[in-house]
Design a protein around this motif. Structure first.
Motif, PDB file in Angstrom:
ATOM      1  N   HIS A  88       7.870  -4.388 -17.519  1.00  0.00           N
ATOM      2  CA  HIS A  88       8.932  -3.583 -16.876  1.00  0.00           C
ATOM      3  C   HIS A  88       8.799  -2.114 -17.305  1.00  0.00           C
ATOM      4  O   HIS A  88       8.885  -1.202 -16.480  1.00  0.00           O
ATOM      5  N   CYS A  89       8.589  -1.919 -18.630  1.00  0.00           N
ATOM      6  CA  CYS A  89       8.504  -0.549 -19.149  1.00  0.00           C
ATOM      7  C   CYS A  89       7.192   0.113 -18.725  1.00  0.00           C
ATOM      8  O   CYS A  89       7.160   1.314 -18.434  1.00  0.00           O
ATOM      9  N   GLU A  90       6.154  -0.696 -18.686  1.00  0.00           N
ATOM     10  CA  GLU A  90       4.850  -0.152 -18.320  1.00  0.00           C
ATOM     11  C   GLU A  90       4.870   0.398 -16.887  1.00  0.00           C
ATOM     12  O   GLU A  90       4.425   1.508 -16.622  1.00  0.00           O
ATOM     13  N   LEU A  91       5.415  -0.416 -15.994  1.00  0.00           N
ATOM     14  CA  LEU A  91       5.461   0.024 -14.601  1.00  0.00           C
ATOM     15  C   LEU A  91       6.466   1.168 -14.426  1.00  0.00           C
ATOM     16  O   LEU A  91       6.235   2.086 -13.625  1.00  0.00           O
ATOM     17  N   CYS A  97       6.016   8.814 -12.806  1.00  0.00           N
ATOM     18  CA  CYS A  97       5.060   9.862 -12.430  1.00  0.00           C
ATOM     19  C   CYS A  97       4.997  10.047 -10.912  1.00  0.00           C
ATOM     20  O   CYS A  97       4.353  10.969 -10.429  1.00  0.00           O
ATOM     21  N   TYR A  98       5.699   9.171 -10.186  1.00  0.00           N
ATOM     22  CA  TYR A  98       5.764   9.309  -8.718  1.00  0.00           C
ATOM     23  C   TYR A  98       7.206   9.499  -8.254  1.00  0.00           C
ATOM     24  O   TYR A  98       7.548   9.219  -7.117  1.00  0.00           O
ATOM     25  N   GLU A 103      15.068  14.126  -7.282  1.00  0.00           N
ATOM     26  CA  GLU A 103      15.604  12.867  -6.749  1.00  0.00           C
ATOM     27  C   GLU A 103      16.562  12.242  -7.761  1.00  0.00           C
ATOM     28  O   GLU A 103      17.629  11.736  -7.399  1.00  0.00           O
ATOM     29  N   LEU A 104      16.175  12.257  -9.036  1.00  0.00           N
ATOM     30  CA  LEU A 104      17.014  11.643 -10.069  1.00  0.00           C
ATOM     31  C   LEU A 104      18.290  12.455 -10.274  1.00  0.00           C
ATOM     32  O   LEU A 104      19.359  11.900 -10.538  1.00  0.00           O
ATOM     33  N   ALA A 161       8.609   3.321  -3.794  1.00  0.00           N
ATOM     34  CA  ALA A 161       7.609   2.303  -3.409  1.00  0.00           C
ATOM     35  C   ALA A 161       6.820   2.771  -2.183  1.00  0.00           C
ATOM     36  O   ALA A 161       5.587   2.623  -2.117  1.00  0.00           O
ATOM     37  N   GLY A 162       7.536   3.358  -1.239  1.00  0.00           N
ATOM     38  CA  GLY A 162       6.866   3.845  -0.013  1.00  0.00           C
ATOM     39  C   GLY A 162       5.886   4.970  -0.326  1.00  0.00           C
ATOM     40  O   GLY A 162       4.784   5.026   0.227  1.00  0.00           O
ATOM     41  N   ARG A 163       6.283   5.839  -1.246  1.00  0.00           N
ATOM     42  CA  ARG A 163       5.418   6.956  -1.640  1.00  0.00           C
ATOM     43  C   ARG A 163       4.154   6.416  -2.317  1.00  0.00           C
ATOM     44  O   ARG A 163       3.039   6.854  -2.033  1.00  0.00           O
ATOM     45  N   PHE A 164       4.322   5.458  -3.196  1.00  0.00           N
ATOM     46  CA  PHE A 164       3.178   4.875  -3.908  1.00  0.00           C
ATOM     47  C   PHE A 164       2.235   4.211  -2.899  1.00  0.00           C
ATOM     48  O   PHE A 164       1.021   4.442  -2.924  1.00  0.00           O
TER      49      PHE A 164
END
Ligand code: TYM
Length: 338
Positions: A88-91, A97-98, A103-104, A161-164
């Motif tokens: 979870h933390c890794e992802l 980074c994307y 946005e935040l 997710a769409g951006r990635f």
């Protein structure tokens, strides 16, 4: 046909409330047989605010036992602690980074919390929606049943997710939120313009799933209603609207049907009907909870099995993401050093 995937979680802070049940858990349980389900207890989310380490594990077990008491079936759904699956933390790191700072900054929950938490504006409060996005896409979830307050975080998840995918190919499905028609936003009993919150320290504002029936009846009897005597959902009647919304959700009807039923009736009758319905809902949950909670070994063993199962999917996704980003594949062979 392969089942689609459903994921949703709750952060273990405060006490689970009727809002969490009607906005979220009930809608997980209703879809449990139709989807491949993952229900993490999202404990890493809870440490954005200070938790007491001497009681935290017990609170987490209470929450998990309540998941089960509300009908989550660990034989068919994967129930686990987020902190037991390191991916979870890794992802989350990679997805940060994307994600744009702008946005935040626009997340309303972050804006609220930063107003309230002036003494501790830690970076976790800011980046938390990205951890939530990682929770969801790590399992390639298609459907995420949540309450209204999570809509914006789901939108962010879809954008990230769409951006990635746009950069690296179709790695993640774009998840849909499922937000129920009634019960998506249960309001505080004493201030019905505010959401009922599990970390509210004023007990009279909240119906906790473990409140005993006399407390539930008393809190509903004393809850704030509005001037006038009409029993309708209307902006200037937030207290009565909240009671109608709760009753509609608990008895699985619509507020429009209830408005018809209560024409000419008083607030007293409405309150006693809401109290009866909520107590009837909670009693069997509380009985199952005391059984489940008393066997801590069984709960911990279930979480261990859940983490093992969740970890397999999580590892596969992280490997795919690493591959998409062009990281050196981790070799399974260990050879002599050059
Ligand atoms: P959390 O822990 O605040 O709330 C858990 C769930 O309960 C819903 N909810 C409500 N629904 C109706 N009325 C209310 N008053 C009410 N209060 C809370 C929330 O919408 C949520 O569905 N960030 C999330 C937890 C999370 C998550 C995830 C959810 C982390 N990762 C991945 C889904 C998927 C949160 O803080 O919810």
């Amino acid at each position: 046909m392969k089942k689609q995937t459903l994921l949703s979680g709750i952060a273990p802070s405060g006490r689970l409330t009727l809002g969490n049940y009607l906005g979220a858990i009930r809608n997980w349980v209703a879809r449990q047989d139709q989807y491949k389900c993952f229900f993490p207890l999202v404990d890493l989310h809870a440490v954005t605010v200070r938790q007491d380490p001497t009681t935290f594990a017990d609170r987490c077990r209470d929450f998990v036992a309540l998941y089960l008491a509300c009908g989550v079936n660990p034989q068919t759904s994967v129930v686990f602690a987020q902190s037991h699956v390191a991916e979870h933390c890794e992802l989350a790191w990679i997805l940060q980074c994307y994600t744009q700072v702008g946005e935040l900054n626009r997340m309303t929950q972050y804006k609220d919390k930063s107003r309230r938490n002036k003494g501790d504006m830690n970076a976790g409060l800011f980046s938390y929606p990205v951890l939530m996005a990682a929770d969801i896409v790590l399992y390639k979830a298609d459907l995420v049943p949540v309450g209204e307050d999570q809509r914006q975080h789901l939108e962010l998840t879809r954008d990230v997710a769409g951006r990635f995918n746009g950069l690296f190919g179709d790695v993640f499905p774009i998840p849909e939120a499922y937000i129920p028609d009634s019960g998506a936003r249960v309001m505080s009993l004493q201030d019905p313009t505010k959401k009922m919150s599990k970390s509210d320290t004023v007990a009279a504002n909240v119906i906790a799933l473990l409140d005993d029936p006399t407390d539930v009846a008393r809190k509903i009897k004393r809850c704030v209603t509005d001037s006038g005597n009409e029993i309708v959902v209307r902006e200037d009647k937030p207290g009565v609207s909240n009671l109608l919304n709760i009753l509609a959700a608990v008895t699985e009807t619509t507020t429009a049907a209830l408005e018809n039923e209560y024409v000419g009736q008083g607030y007293g009758r409405l309150k006693s009907d809401v109290a009866d319905a909520v107590i009837a809902l909670l009693e069997p949950i509380q009985a199952r909870f005391s059984d489940l909670r008393s066997d801590e070994l069984a709960l911990d063993a279930m979480l261990a099995a859940g983490a093992l199962e969740a970890g397999k999917t999580a590892r596969r996704t992280v490997q795919e993401v690493h591959g998409a980003l062009g990281f050196i594949p981790k070799s399974s062979r260990v050879g002599p050093r050059a």
